[in-house]
Design an enzyme around this catalytic site. Structure first.
Site, PDB file in Angstrom:
ATOM      1  N   ASP A 145      -4.441   2.369  -4.552  1.00 38.93           N
ATOM      2  CA  ASP A 145      -2.997   2.471  -4.324  1.00 38.93           C
ATOM      3  C   ASP A 145      -2.431   1.203  -3.714  1.00 38.93           C
ATOM      4  O   ASP A 145      -1.391   1.223  -3.071  1.00 38.93           O
ATOM      5  CB  ASP A 145      -2.687   3.673  -3.435  1.00 38.93           C
ATOM      6  CG  ASP A 145      -3.305   3.569  -2.052  1.00 38.93           C
ATOM      7  OD1 ASP A 145      -4.295   2.834  -1.888  1.00 38.93           O
ATOM      8  OD2 ASP A 145      -2.800   4.226  -1.120  1.00 38.93           O
TER       9      ASP A 145
ATOM     10  N   ASP B   3       0.863  -1.168   0.000  1.00 42.00           N
ATOM     11  CA  ASP B   3       0.000   0.000   0.000  1.00 42.00           C
ATOM     12  C   ASP B   3       0.907   1.227   0.000  1.00 42.00           C
ATOM     13  O   ASP B   3       1.831   1.320   0.822  1.00 42.00           O
ATOM     14  CB  ASP B   3      -0.892  -0.008   1.251  1.00 42.00           C
ATOM     15  CG  ASP B   3      -1.912   1.106   1.231  1.00 42.00           C
ATOM     16  OD1 ASP B   3      -2.975   0.905   0.626  1.00 42.00           O
ATOM     17  OD2 ASP B   3      -1.638   2.173   1.822  1.00 42.00           O
TER      18      ASP B   3
END
Length: 162
Positions: free
Chosen positions: A102, A59
């Site tokens: 993301d 992430d």
């Protein structure tokens, strides 16, 4: 056009559609659909042949402020840059995917947890700004995706606690 030329054109069109259905258009990595299908296949094969298999979820840290402060073009650039780091760090047998937003996933065949940790260190060394947080799971986990996600959340909390 001859039948042979028509068949070739049709085959190329089908290949193009298949590629579009399994690739993330922004990063060029495999997409989540491909990830879900491929992970299931790799888990089944690794269990059948008693092989190592790990999954890493990444992430990008503080991604929203990048978009908010600099616009979506800057966010897109950050996603593309990290995808390039994954492409350069992963082995040919590894499967790097954009998991969504993301988040990224890398399926690591023939890789135990310790080796997956080394992979994460290599990625982190190449990815300076923005930084990333990783979660790792390895067989014999009953659910690699869930366990890697849990590890990712724990590691994000640790980073925020610093």
């Amino acid at each position: 056009m001859s039948d042979s030329e028509n068949n070739t054109a049709l085959w190329l069109a089908l290949l193009s559609l298949s590629e579009q259905a399994t690739r993330d258009w922004l990063t060029g990595l495999h997409n989540r659909r491909y990830f879900e299908e491929t992970l299931a296949d790799h888990v089944a094969a690794a269990k059948r042949y008693d092989r190592a298999l790990s999954l890493v979820l990444f992430d990008i840290d503080n991604f929203k402020p990048i978009n908010d402060a600099n616009g979506h073009a800057a966010g897109d650039a950050a996603l593309k840059d990290f995808a390039e780091v994954l492409k350069k760090t992963a082995r040919a047998a590894d499967i790097a995917c954009r998991h969504g937003g993301d988040e990224f996933a890398v399926i690591l065949p023939e890789t135990d947890r310790q080796s997956a940790e080394q992979f994460v260190k290599r990625v982190a060394a190449k990815q300076k700004n923005p930084t990333v947080t990783a979660g790792i799971a390895a067989l014999p986990s009953a659910d690699l995706a869930r366990d890697a996600d849990t590890d990712l959340l724990i590691n994000k909390k640790k980073k925020k606690g610093r």
